[in-house]
Scaffold this motif. Structure first.
Motif, PDB file in Angstrom:
ATOM      1  N   CYS A 443       0.825  -1.202   0.000  1.00 27.91           N
ATOM      2  CA  CYS A 443       0.000   0.000   0.000  1.00 27.91           C
ATOM      3  C   CYS A 443       0.861   1.256   0.000  1.00 27.91           C
ATOM      4  N   PRO A 444       1.552   1.552  -1.103  1.00 34.96           N
ATOM      5  CA  PRO A 444       2.331   2.793  -1.151  1.00 34.96           C
ATOM      6  C   PRO A 444       1.421   4.009  -1.182  1.00 34.96           C
ATOM      7  N   PRO A 445       1.947   5.194  -0.832  1.00 34.16           N
ATOM      8  CA  PRO A 445       1.106   6.401  -0.790  1.00 34.16           C
ATOM      9  C   PRO A 445       0.384   6.686  -2.099  1.00 34.16           C
ATOM     10  N   SER A 446       1.081   6.456  -3.221  1.00 34.32           N
ATOM     11  CA  SER A 446       0.453   6.769  -4.506  1.00 34.32           C
ATOM     12  C   SER A 446      -0.786   5.915  -4.743  1.00 34.32           C
ATOM     13  N   GLN A 447      -0.731   4.644  -4.318  1.00 36.25           N
ATOM     14  CA  GLN A 447      -1.883   3.761  -4.521  1.00 36.25           C
ATOM     15  C   GLN A 447      -2.996   4.096  -3.542  1.00 36.25           C
ATOM     16  N   LEU A 448      -2.638   4.383  -2.291  1.00 33.37           N
ATOM     17  CA  LEU A 448      -3.659   4.744  -1.315  1.00 33.37           C
ATOM     18  C   LEU A 448      -4.417   5.987  -1.754  1.00 33.37           C
ATOM     19  N   LYS A 449      -3.688   6.942  -2.324  1.00 34.30           N
ATOM     20  CA  LYS A 449      -4.336   8.181  -2.739  1.00 34.30           C
ATOM     21  C   LYS A 449      -5.400   7.916  -3.801  1.00 34.30           C
ATOM     22  N   ARG A 450      -5.199   6.876  -4.612  1.00 30.00           N
ATOM     23  CA  ARG A 450      -6.185   6.542  -5.645  1.00 30.00           C
ATOM     24  C   ARG A 450      -7.350   5.743  -5.086  1.00 30.00           C
ATOM     25  N   SER A 451      -7.192   5.194  -3.893  1.00 31.64           N
ATOM     26  CA  SER A 451      -8.237   4.352  -3.329  1.00 31.64           C
ATOM     27  C   SER A 451      -9.506   5.159  -3.093  1.00 31.64           C
ATOM     28  N   ARG A 452     -10.642   4.512  -3.290  1.00 30.74           N
ATOM     29  CA  ARG A 452     -11.924   5.182  -3.065  1.00 30.74           C
ATOM     30  C   ARG A 452     -12.442   4.966  -1.652  1.00 30.74           C
ATOM     31  N   ILE A 453     -11.746   4.160  -0.877  1.00 29.53           N
ATOM     32  CA  ILE A 453     -12.134   3.944   0.517  1.00 29.53           C
ATOM     33  C   ILE A 453     -10.932   4.280   1.390  1.00 29.53           C
ATOM     34  N   TRP A 454     -11.061   5.282   2.218  1.00 32.81           N
ATOM     35  CA  TRP A 454      -9.978   5.706   3.093  1.00 32.81           C
ATOM     36  C   TRP A 454     -10.328   5.359   4.534  1.00 32.81           C
ATOM     37  N   SER A 455      -9.492   4.579   5.179  1.00 29.78           N
ATOM     38  CA  SER A 455      -9.704   4.198   6.569  1.00 29.78           C
ATOM     39  C   SER A 455      -8.998   5.175   7.501  1.00 29.78           C
ATOM     40  N   PHE A 553      -4.922  14.049   1.890  1.00 31.36           N
ATOM     41  CA  PHE A 553      -5.538  13.744   0.604  1.00 31.36           C
ATOM     42  C   PHE A 553      -6.892  14.438   0.480  1.00 31.36           C
ATOM     43  N   ILE A 554      -7.650  14.484   1.578  1.00 36.29           N
ATOM     44  CA  ILE A 554      -8.969  15.128   1.546  1.00 36.29           C
ATOM     45  C   ILE A 554      -8.829  16.614   1.294  1.00 36.29           C
ATOM     46  N   THR A 555      -7.960  17.276   2.046  1.00 37.22           N
ATOM     47  CA  THR A 555      -7.811  18.731   1.868  1.00 37.22           C
ATOM     48  C   THR A 555      -7.238  19.055   0.496  1.00 37.22           C
ATOM     49  N   ASP A 556      -6.340  18.218  -0.021  1.00 35.23           N
ATOM     50  CA  ASP A 556      -5.819  18.444  -1.366  1.00 35.23           C
ATOM     51  C   ASP A 556      -6.927  18.346  -2.407  1.00 35.23           C
ATOM     52  N   GLN A 557      -7.810  17.368  -2.237  1.00 27.99           N
ATOM     53  CA  GLN A 557      -8.940  17.241  -3.167  1.00 27.99           C
ATOM     54  C   GLN A 557      -9.773  18.506  -3.180  1.00 27.99           C
TER      55      GLN A 557
END
Length: 561
Positions: A443-455, A553-557
């Motif tokens: 789970c690298p950061p780049s892949q997590l950022k693309r994930s649609r479910i954030w824990s 990631f949320i604030t960047d979005q």
């Protein structure tokens, strides 16, 4: 006598508080005159797809995203059960993001909460009702989060902390041992003696203690607080019917589709309720013109109905209109509701059922939807306690099943969404990308950022977050620390004492590379992965870094980066 009255259900004083919706309030929400309000619909008196489209069309900053050619960020939230610690976890994180980006709340369509998670999401919703605004960005290139957030003493985070760090156990226990116990000896119900109402009142009083309102927003009606053009999200409060084990969703949206039973759709109409009906907050005396106005309940009542876990909080009773016989009209049926965690403790199942109904709109309306999940790291390496097995095993099974079903719901959601139109089923951003129950998933950061479910997780490997209605200072401090902050997830390197230091994201990526190299060196790496996974669950800093990057990631979005 006590046994006889209970056997015939004569002294049930645990009816949920319900109240009429005044015509003046219907007129206000529908934008019509009082005379026209008799036939008017409430804002949520529609199906969930139409409610979503109305909500999306009313987003004040949506045109800026359209002009920029970028999808509009939308969030659904699923908040786990777990008593007051779960409430604190969800309310504090959401409030912290709202302070960092005051345009966050208007991007949240719905909040699916269970038990403590329902309390936390409802508290956050009440804060958004009072302080958030659905507003337009002044400049496309400027930060759409707008003006600087409130000072620390006036931040929503500090208000959420003040509300939920109070003692809710004492008023509950006091009511249970004295007035509620006395009511057991009465042949008729005494509604004011209900201990659940004491808990509801304690939360309402806690909100008023923030000093900003004489009347707590938690007394607002569930079906009248929400409007498509407002900033407050729609609540999906999960409860379980004691009689059949099915979900009953308390929400301002009338029709939740075929998979979800809705209180708003089945609430007994005033014209169907006898003036002698027992257990209501007050006996409504309606004029004939009011017969089409549905019942409502305070937000505090709705959230505590989701947290009715025995035996501290009793099952709550409601009169609902249900179909008993297909050949007969609907009848008024007494229904008892208990903790939503009996059915599923994460809130994910309901959130997913709502998202599925919106899939077509998500594809056609250029919407980027993410599901934010509040959970625990679920330390499956801790040995079970077998003491007093005959007595405690049934209770342990109930509590364990709650957690296991929540994990299954999250895993199923990740698989289904990835196979459909989402990009990644990556769950955690931890050191090395390893998690205890799925150590093979990198789970690298780049892949997590693309994930649609954030824990957004709490690490419970060495510290038990106890179920209850009071939090210790240590628990408060641990949750505060582990939730992280957007500022703690940096994307650029920085120098400390002349040495270049990697950012958390870069550091985590390097850790994964080192782990991959070690796995190659040690064959299949199975032993290494198991040891690394156990060590990671002990590291609070890893969870803090993960949660910080999710917040980033949320604030960047929302800043359209």
């Amino acid at each position: 006598g006590v046994v006889v009255w209970s056997w015939f259900d004569w002294n049930d004083n645990h009816y949920a508080r319900q109240q009429e919706i005044p015509l003046a309030r219907v007129a206000e929400l529908a934008g019509v005159s009082v005379g026209e309000a008799e036939s008017a619909k409430l804002p949520g008196d529609t199906d969930v797809r139409q409610a979503f489209r109305d909500w999306l069309d009313s987003r004040a900053d949506r045109q800026a995203y359209i002009d920029a050619g970028k999808p509009y960020p939308v969030y659904m939230v699923a908040a786990q059960g777990g008593g007051l610690y779960a409430a604190y976890q969800s309310a504090l994180f959401l409030s912290r993001i709202q302070d960092a980006c005051p345009n966050f709340a208007p991007h949240i369509f719905g909040l699916s909460g269970v038990s403590g998670g329902a309390v936390g999401t409802t508290v956050f919703t009440s804060l958004a009702m009072r302080y958030a605004l659905n507003r337009e960005p002044q400049d496309l290139e400027a930060n759409p989060c707008g003006a600087t957030s409130l000072g620390q003493e006036n931040s929503l985070e500090s208000k959420a902390r003040d509300i939920l760090s109070q003692d809710f156990l004492s008023p509950l226990v006091a009511a249970m041992l004295f007035p509620d116990f006395t009511a057991r000896f009465s042949p008729t119900p005494i509604p004011p003696f209900d201990r659940a109402r004491a808990l509801e009142g304690a939360f309402e009083h806690a909100w008023r203690r923030t000093g900003d309102a004489r009347v707590s927003p938690l007394t607002e009606g569930l079906m009248t607080y929400w409007r498509p053009g407002g900033a407050a999200p729609a609540l999906f409060v999960n409860t379980t019917e004691a009689g059949n084990g099915l979900r009953m969703i308390l929400s301002p949206i009338h029709d939740l589709g075929p998979e979800l039973r809705s209180y708003a759709k089945e609430a007994a109409r005033p014209g169907d309720v006898e003036a002698t009906d027992y257990g209501l907050l007050s006996v409504p005396q309606y004029r004939e013109a009011n017969n089409n106005t549905p019942y409502d309940m305070p937000l505090s009542t709705a959230m505590i109905l989701s947290a009715r876990f025995p035996y501290i909080t009793p099952a709550g009773s409601l009169d609902l209109m249900q179909e008993i016989d297909r050949d007969q009209p609907k009848q008024r049926v007494k229904t008892r509701l208990v903790d939503g965690g009996y059915f599923e403790n994460s809130g994910i199942a309901t959130a997913v059922d709502v998202i599925r109904q919106l899939e077509e709109d998500l594809e056609n309306l250029n919407v980027d939807l993410r599901l934010i999940v509040f959970d625990l790291t679920q330390d499956q390496y801790r040995e079970p306690n077998h003491s007093l097995g005959e007595l405690l095993s049934p209770i342990q099974a109930i509590l364990s099943a709650r957690s296991s079903r929540a994990a299954l719901a999250q895993g199923a959601a990740r698989r289904d969404f990835t196979n459909a139109f989402y990009q990644s089923n990556c769950r955690y951003l931890l050191q090395g990308g390893l998690v205890p129950w799925d150590a093979d998933e990198a789970c690298p950061p780049s892949q997590l950022k693309r994930s649609r479910i954030w824990s957004v997780s709490l690490n419970d490997f060495e510290f038990d977050f106890q179920l209850g209605w009071i939090l210790s200072q240590e628990t408060l401090s641990r949750i505060d620390r582990q939730l992280g902050s957007p500022d703690e997830c940096r994307v650029s390197t920085r120098a400390i004492n002349g040495a270049e230091m990697m950012s958390p994201e870069e550091d985590m990526a390097r850790e994964q590379e080192r782990a991959a190299a070690a796995q190659t060196r040690y064959g299949d790496g199975s032993v290494l992965r198991e040891v690394a996974a156990i060590e990671l669950t002990r590291d609070e800093r890893a969870v803090e870094r993960h949660n910080s990057c999710v917040a980033r990631f949320i604030t960047d979005q929302l800043m359209r980066r």
